[in-house]
Design a protein around this motif. Structure first.
Motif, short mmCIF file in Angstrom:
data_model
loop_
_atom_site.label_atom_id
_atom_site.label_comp_id
_atom_site.label_asym_id
_atom_site.label_seq_id
_atom_site.Cartn_x
_atom_site.Cartn_y
_atom_site.Cartn_z
N ALA A 79 19.08 50.56 -50.00
CA ALA A 79 19.61 51.73 -49.31
C ALA A 79 18.69 52.94 -49.44
CB ALA A 79 21.00 52.08 -49.86
N TRP A 80 17.82 52.93 -50.49
CA TRP A 80 16.91 54.05 -50.67
C TRP A 80 15.90 54.18 -49.53
CZ3 TRP A 80 17.14 58.08 -53.85
CH2 TRP A 80 17.93 57.99 -54.99
N VAL A 81 15.63 53.11 -48.81
CA VAL A 81 14.63 53.17 -47.72
C VAL A 81 15.05 54.17 -46.66
CG1 VAL A 81 13.45 51.88 -45.93
CG2 VAL A 81 13.86 50.81 -48.14
N SER A 82 16.22 53.95 -46.06
CA SER A 82 16.70 54.87 -45.03
C SER A 82 17.09 56.21 -45.63
CB SER A 82 17.89 54.26 -44.28
OG SER A 82 18.95 53.99 -45.16
N SER A 83 17.56 56.18 -46.89
CA SER A 83 17.98 57.42 -47.54
C SER A 83 16.78 58.35 -47.77
CB SER A 83 18.66 57.10 -48.87
OG SER A 83 19.16 58.26 -49.46
N ILE A 84 15.66 57.78 -48.28
CA ILE A 84 14.46 58.61 -48.48
C ILE A 84 13.93 59.10 -47.15
CG2 ILE A 84 12.05 58.52 -49.24
CD1 ILE A 84 12.93 56.58 -51.43
N MET A 85 14.00 58.26 -46.13
CA MET A 85 13.51 58.66 -44.81
C MET A 85 14.31 59.84 -44.26
SD MET A 85 12.92 56.20 -41.50
CE MET A 85 11.50 56.50 -40.43
N LEU A 86 15.64 59.76 -44.36
CA LEU A 86 16.48 60.86 -43.89
C LEU A 86 16.30 62.11 -44.75
CD1 LEU A 86 19.78 58.91 -43.10
CD2 LEU A 86 18.42 60.20 -41.45
N ALA A 87 16.21 61.91 -46.07
CA ALA A 87 16.07 63.06 -46.96
C ALA A 87 14.73 63.77 -46.73
CB ALA A 87 16.18 62.62 -48.41
N THR A 88 13.66 63.01 -46.53
CA THR A 88 12.36 63.62 -46.25
C THR A 88 12.38 64.33 -44.91
OG1 THR A 88 11.32 61.81 -47.49
CG2 THR A 88 9.88 63.18 -46.13
N MET A 89 13.09 63.75 -43.96
CA MET A 89 13.23 64.41 -42.66
C MET A 89 13.90 65.77 -42.81
SD MET A 89 15.17 63.03 -39.21
CE MET A 89 16.83 63.32 -39.78
N TYR A 90 14.90 65.83 -43.67
CA TYR A 90 15.59 67.10 -43.90
C TYR A 90 14.77 68.03 -44.78
CZ TYR A 90 19.98 65.99 -41.60
OH TYR A 90 20.93 65.72 -40.66
N GLY B 179 9.77 55.74 -45.89
CA GLY B 179 10.59 56.85 -46.38
C GLY B 179 9.90 58.20 -46.32
N VAL B 180 8.76 58.33 -47.00
CA VAL B 180 8.12 59.64 -47.13
C VAL B 180 7.31 60.01 -45.89
CG1 VAL B 180 6.53 61.03 -48.50
CG2 VAL B 180 8.06 59.42 -49.64
N ILE B 181 6.33 59.16 -45.54
CA ILE B 181 5.46 59.49 -44.39
C ILE B 181 6.24 59.47 -43.09
CG2 ILE B 181 3.36 58.86 -43.14
CD1 ILE B 181 2.33 57.60 -45.72
N GLY B 182 7.03 58.40 -42.90
CA GLY B 182 7.83 58.32 -41.68
C GLY B 182 8.87 59.42 -41.59
N GLY B 183 9.50 59.74 -42.73
CA GLY B 183 10.50 60.81 -42.74
C GLY B 183 9.91 62.16 -42.41
N LEU B 184 8.70 62.45 -42.92
CA LEU B 184 8.05 63.72 -42.60
C LEU B 184 7.68 63.79 -41.12
CD1 LEU B 184 7.08 66.37 -43.83
CD2 LEU B 184 4.87 65.28 -44.27
N GLY B 185 7.27 62.65 -40.57
CA GLY B 185 6.99 62.61 -39.14
C GLY B 185 8.23 62.88 -38.30
N LEU B 186 9.37 62.34 -38.75
CA LEU B 186 10.63 62.61 -38.04
C LEU B 186 11.03 64.08 -38.15
CD1 LEU B 186 12.80 59.46 -38.92
CD2 LEU B 186 11.47 59.90 -36.85
N ALA B 187 10.72 64.71 -39.29
CA ALA B 187 11.00 66.15 -39.44
C ALA B 187 10.22 66.94 -38.40
CB ALA B 187 10.64 66.62 -40.85
#
Length: 480
Positions: free
Chosen positions: A59-70, A117-125
């Motif tokens: 669950a941390w995969v999508s969670s880190i991605m969303l959290a990094t996006m925020y 999580g991190v790189i993809g989430g920052l891109g989504l941000a």
């Protein structure tokens, strides 16, 4: 609100024209930002078995991605204020594409945490904030409808990606699927290209005039500190933390996000846990997305009416509480049919919240301060966004049942819904009282001025009359 927004922007937004192309670009950009992390849950069971990890760890995969996006919200807001929406979105799309391709070569779950999580989430941000901000530059009267249409990108893409991901998983495995998704998400670069900067030049706000004097020689320390604060506020407006309505919004949202994403993340795994086949489980996400797809623009249209828009904060409070009620009922519904019913009602509730989430924020702070407001809000909300799904996964690991997770999420949505409703009730009353007090303060001043003018006029008339009488008396005394 409209008048305030026009004043702060310095121009009247066109409410159409190229703005609809911008809405389409925002539709794609917002769609990938929200649908992408949710659609990846299709791969969770396969990735979990491949790396031999628990529900909580996957669950941390999508969670880190969303959290990094925020968490990347303030960085994205600063870049948008400096460079505009177009280049930021295009760079963000490139980052997500590279991240997914790199993740396809991952050998441990940690690689997925970093790449997806991190790189993809920052891109989504870098996709989310610019898309939300630019709509407020192009629209005012039709803004709720434009926001609703743009936010509909998430369910439309989720409706498309859910079965597509299952097809890719069956034919290419999770590695090949991640590689292909990296190419698909590059469409965010096309979306960014549509976000042409608005051609009308905005007038600088009065309180920011004279900013060029901040570096003048010979300033005292308080002046230097004020100049430093002014420079920081040019990047991101920290004075929002003094805004009462904004603080109410933040408190409610922080609690809400603990239970906001987990029910979507675990919907397909929950169905599989009950013995549903993989395609039927993926179909639940498609049903959820289809209802969500209709609910978002529908909510935008309803909130744009003269009955709802003046009190749109109440509508948002209701939608949050409605989500909580859906989660509390979900474990009580029997079989796959019950899950379908839940997916329909949850899709409606989720679509209402998503359509209103940023519209109510823009209603509170105005379009000019929105970029800073959403950046500050997202970094504060990244905590519950990060912790919500893993905590929910931990509940599943502990009780070996999903119903306690859904009960917990229901409470975490119902409580902030009631809180927002009550606090917005008082906030509307306080705003009304402040407006009346302001009018009362202005009225005596106006009356005093009028009274002084009347007295001066009366004194002048009396002086003229005395002079005339004196002249007549003098003329009578001169006669023989």
């Amino acid at each position: 609100m409209p008048s305030t927004t026009v004043t702060s922007l310095g121009y009247t937004p066109p409410d159409g024209g190229w703005g609809w192309a911008v809405v389409f670009g925002s539709f794609l950009s917002i769609g990938f930002s929200y649908a992408f992390p949710k659609s990846l849950t299709i791969y969770f069971k396969e990735v979990q078995e491949y790396f031999s990890v628990s529900y909580s760890e996957i669950a941390w995969v999508s969670s880190i991605m969303l959290a990094t996006m925020y968490a990347g919200g303030p960085v994205s807001s600063i870049l948008v204020n400096r460079y505009g929406s177009r280049p930021v979105v295009m760079v963000g799309g490139l980052m997500v594409g590279v991240a997914m391709v790199a993740a396809s070569f991952g050998t441990t779950i940690m690689h997925l945490y970093i790449c997806v999580g991190v790189i993809g989430g920052l891109g989504l941000a870098f996709n989310l904030q610019p898309a939300l901000t630019i709509i407020g530059k192009y629209f005012l009267v039709k803004r709720p409808m434009a926001n609703g249409l743009a936010m509909a990108g998430s369910p439309v893409l989720l409706f498309t990606l859910a079965p597509l991901n299952q097809f890719l998983l069956d034919n290419f495995g999770w590695r090949g699927s991640f590689f292909i998704l990296g190419a698909i998400v590059l469409n965010c670069c096309v979306a960014g290209a549509l976000m042409r900067p608005i051609t009308i030049t905005a007038k600088p706000p009065a309180n920011q005039s004279g900013g060029d004097d901040d570096g003048a020689v010979g300033k005292t320390d308080p002046q230097a500190r004020a100049g430093c604060l002014a420079r920081v506020n040019k990047l991101i407006d920290l004075s929002l933390f003094k805004h009462r309505g904004y603080l109410i919004y933040l408190v409610g949202n922080v609690v809400m996000f603990f239970g906001f994403f987990a029910p979507v993340v675990f919907l397909a795994p929950y169905a599989k846990h009950q013995g549903t086949d993989e395609y039927s489980a993926a179909c639940l996400l498609s049903i959820f997305a289809l209802v969500d797809m209709v609910a978002r623009p529908g909510t935008g249209l309803v909130s744009n009416t003269r009955w709802i828009r003046p009190r749109i904060q109440y509508f948002f409070s209701f939608s949050v509480a409605y989500n909580g009620a859906c989660h509390l009922v979900c474990p009580l519904l029997p079989g796959y049919t019950g899950l379908v019913v839940y997916a329909v009602f949850f899709g409606l509730a989720f679509g209402m919240v998503c359509a209103l989430l940023f519209e109510v924020l823009m209603d509170l702070v105005g379009a000019q301060r929105f970029s800073s407001a959403v950046g500050l809000a997202t970094i504060i909300e990244c905590g519950p966004v990060l912790l919500g799904p893993p905590i929910s996964g931990a509940l599943v690991d502990i009780f070996m049942d999903y119903k306690y997770m859904y009960f917990a999420c229901g409470v975490m949505m119902l409580v902030p819904g009631l809180f927002l409703f009550i606090m917005n009730f008082f906030n509307y009353r306080w705003l009304k009282q402040e407006e009346h007090e302001k009018k009362r303060e202005e009225l005596p001043m106006g009356s005093a001025r009028e009274l002084a003018t009347m007295e001066e006029t009366k004194d002048s008339e009396q002086n003229i009359k005395l002079n005339q009488e004196k002249q007549l008396t003098d003329s009578d005394n001169k006669e023989p």
